[in-house]
Design a protein around this motif. Sequence first.
Motif, PDB file in Angstrom:
ATOM      1  N   LYS A  28       0.907  -1.125  -0.015  1.00  0.00           N
ATOM      2  CA  LYS A  28      -0.003   0.004   0.003  1.00  0.00           C
ATOM      3  C   LYS A  28       0.818   1.205   0.041  1.00  0.00           C
ATOM      4  N   ALA A  29       1.906   1.405   0.814  1.00  0.00           N
ATOM      5  CA  ALA A  29       2.936   2.403   0.725  1.00  0.00           C
ATOM      6  C   ALA A  29       3.521   2.564  -0.454  1.00  0.00           C
ATOM      7  N   PHE A  30       3.968   1.573  -1.120  1.00  0.00           N
ATOM      8  CA  PHE A  30       4.606   1.593  -2.589  1.00  0.00           C
ATOM      9  C   PHE A  30       3.547   2.346  -3.495  1.00  0.00           C
ATOM     10  N   LYS A  31       2.413   1.719  -3.614  1.00  0.00           N
ATOM     11  CA  LYS A  31       1.200   2.423  -4.471  1.00  0.00           C
ATOM     12  C   LYS A  31       1.187   3.763  -4.221  1.00  0.00           C
ATOM     13  N   LEU A  32       1.138   4.296  -2.856  1.00  0.00           N
ATOM     14  CA  LEU A  32       0.785   5.568  -2.435  1.00  0.00           C
ATOM     15  C   LEU A  32       1.957   6.292  -3.220  1.00  0.00           C
ATOM     16  N   ALA A  33       3.162   6.048  -2.847  1.00  0.00           N
ATOM     17  CA  ALA A  33       4.226   6.617  -3.281  1.00  0.00           C
ATOM     18  C   ALA A  33       4.493   6.935  -4.757  1.00  0.00           C
ATOM     19  N   MET A  34       4.081   5.910  -5.564  1.00  0.00           N
ATOM     20  CA  MET A  34       4.135   5.877  -6.871  1.00  0.00           C
ATOM     21  C   MET A  34       2.933   6.876  -7.209  1.00  0.00           C
ATOM     22  N   GLU A  35       1.759   6.989  -6.623  1.00  0.00           N
ATOM     23  CA  GLU A  35       0.616   7.848  -7.124  1.00  0.00           C
ATOM     24  C   GLU A  35       1.014   9.356  -6.864  1.00  0.00           C
ATOM     25  N   ILE A  36       1.624   9.541  -5.657  1.00  0.00           N
ATOM     26  CA  ILE A  36       2.110  10.760  -5.163  1.00  0.00           C
ATOM     27  C   ILE A  36       3.227  11.252  -6.315  1.00  0.00           C
ATOM     28  N   PHE A  37       4.076  10.437  -6.946  1.00  0.00           N
ATOM     29  CA  PHE A  37       5.009  10.876  -7.622  1.00  0.00           C
ATOM     30  C   PHE A  37       4.371  11.242  -8.815  1.00  0.00           C
ATOM     31  N   GLN A  38       3.499  10.595  -9.312  1.00  0.00           N
ATOM     32  CA  GLN A  38       2.589  10.961 -10.553  1.00  0.00           C
ATOM     33  C   GLN A  38       2.016  12.227 -10.287  1.00  0.00           C
ATOM     34  N   LEU A  39       1.452  12.433  -9.241  1.00  0.00           N
ATOM     35  CA  LEU A  39       0.551  13.435  -9.141  1.00  0.00           C
ATOM     36  C   LEU A  39       1.470  14.704  -8.917  1.00  0.00           C
ATOM     37  N   SER A  40       2.563  14.647  -8.481  1.00  0.00           N
ATOM     38  CA  SER A  40       3.384  15.930  -7.987  1.00  0.00           C
ATOM     39  C   SER A  40       4.133  16.150  -9.271  1.00  0.00           C
ATOM     40  N   LYS A  41       4.012  15.572 -10.212  1.00  0.00           N
ATOM     41  CA  LYS A  41       4.739  16.070 -11.695  1.00  0.00           C
ATOM     42  C   LYS A  41       3.982  17.433 -12.034  1.00  0.00           C
ATOM     43  N   SER A  42       2.744  17.706 -11.468  1.00  0.00           N
ATOM     44  CA  SER A  42       1.942  18.516 -12.031  1.00  0.00           C
ATOM     45  C   SER A  42       2.146  19.834 -11.027  1.00  0.00           C
ATOM     46  N   PHE A  43       2.873  19.568  -9.816  1.00  0.00           N
ATOM     47  CA  PHE A  43       3.084  20.583  -8.902  1.00  0.00           C
ATOM     48  C   PHE A  43       3.977  21.867  -9.774  1.00  0.00           C
ATOM     49  N   PRO A  44       3.718  23.172  -9.350  1.00  0.00           N
ATOM     50  CA  PRO A  44       4.454  24.160  -9.865  1.00  0.00           C
ATOM     51  C   PRO A  44       5.962  24.023  -9.942  1.00  0.00           C
ATOM     52  N   LYS A  45       6.818  24.597 -10.521  1.00  0.00           N
ATOM     53  CA  LYS A  45       8.263  24.383 -10.685  1.00  0.00           C
ATOM     54  C   LYS A  45       8.784  25.167  -9.550  1.00  0.00           C
ATOM     55  N   GLU A  46       8.046  26.105  -9.143  1.00  0.00           N
ATOM     56  CA  GLU A  46       8.657  26.782  -7.697  1.00  0.00           C
ATOM     57  C   GLU A  46       8.662  25.753  -6.594  1.00  0.00           C
ATOM     58  N   GLU A  47       7.775  24.708  -6.566  1.00  0.00           N
ATOM     59  CA  GLU A  47       7.928  23.852  -5.344  1.00  0.00           C
ATOM     60  C   GLU A  47       8.888  22.754  -5.585  1.00  0.00           C
ATOM     61  N   ARG A  48       9.741  22.757  -6.599  1.00  0.00           N
ATOM     62  CA  ARG A  48      10.408  21.625  -6.831  1.00  0.00           C
ATOM     63  C   ARG A  48      11.363  21.309  -5.824  1.00  0.00           C
ATOM     64  N   TYR A  49      11.961  22.233  -4.962  1.00  0.00           N
ATOM     65  CA  TYR A  49      12.916  22.029  -3.914  1.00  0.00           C
ATOM     66  C   TYR A  49      12.086  22.097  -2.555  1.00  0.00           C
ATOM     67  N   SER A  50      11.032  22.261  -2.701  1.00  0.00           N
ATOM     68  CA  SER A  50      10.302  22.003  -1.077  1.00  0.00           C
ATOM     69  C   SER A  50       9.307  21.006  -1.163  1.00  0.00           C
ATOM     70  N   LEU A  51       7.955  21.582  -1.497  1.00  0.00           N
ATOM     71  CA  LEU A  51       6.831  20.400  -1.259  1.00  0.00           C
ATOM     72  C   LEU A  51       7.043  19.254  -2.266  1.00  0.00           C
ATOM     73  N   THR A  52       7.320  19.377  -3.489  1.00  0.00           N
ATOM     74  CA  THR A  52       7.609  18.319  -4.453  1.00  0.00           C
ATOM     75  C   THR A  52       8.419  17.114  -3.994  1.00  0.00           C
ATOM     76  N   ASP A  53       9.772  17.777  -3.534  1.00  0.00           N
ATOM     77  CA  ASP A  53      10.759  16.863  -3.281  1.00  0.00           C
ATOM     78  C   ASP A  53      10.373  16.027  -1.844  1.00  0.00           C
ATOM     79  N   GLN A  54       9.847  17.077  -0.842  1.00  0.00           N
ATOM     80  CA  GLN A  54       9.742  16.564   0.382  1.00  0.00           C
ATOM     81  C   GLN A  54       8.563  15.565   0.410  1.00  0.00           C
ATOM     82  N   ILE A  55       7.468  15.661  -0.344  1.00  0.00           N
ATOM     83  CA  ILE A  55       6.523  14.538  -0.484  1.00  0.00           C
ATOM     84  C   ILE A  55       6.890  13.317  -1.117  1.00  0.00           C
TER      85      ILE A  55
END
Length: 143
Positions: A28-55
Amino acid sequence: MGYFFVLVDLIRSKYTNMDFKELLAYQKAFKLAMEIFQLSKSFPKEERYSLTDQIRRSSRSVCTCIAEAYRKRKYQAHFISKLSDADMENSETHVWLEFAFACEYIEEATHERLVSEVIEIGKLLNFMMLNPEKFGSKNQSKS
């Protein structure tokens, strides 16, 4: 009587030969991590080194901590400690999902579904910590 010993050996071999990838919490954790990875691709570029990397990091760390815990299951205190680390990373993922929602990077339905998964993973980790012997962990303390 011989049947009993065969059964005991089968149960023991299940714990000895089982791979961490067979654990429901890991799956379940692996599935969630992969879903978060795909979802976070759409986060704004300015979040790259904060929210995107951290989540991404925290969601993946849940999986790595579960794998490490399972490899250390021979020692109950280590097993529980590593599962506690996984739970901590899972909680961090929950917080980052709250930020992603508050910043309007994810929709409410997606947020609720992902948080529900985080909570379920937390319950599975808690079960493992409270029942380490069910996962082949032995208390090494001497009485």
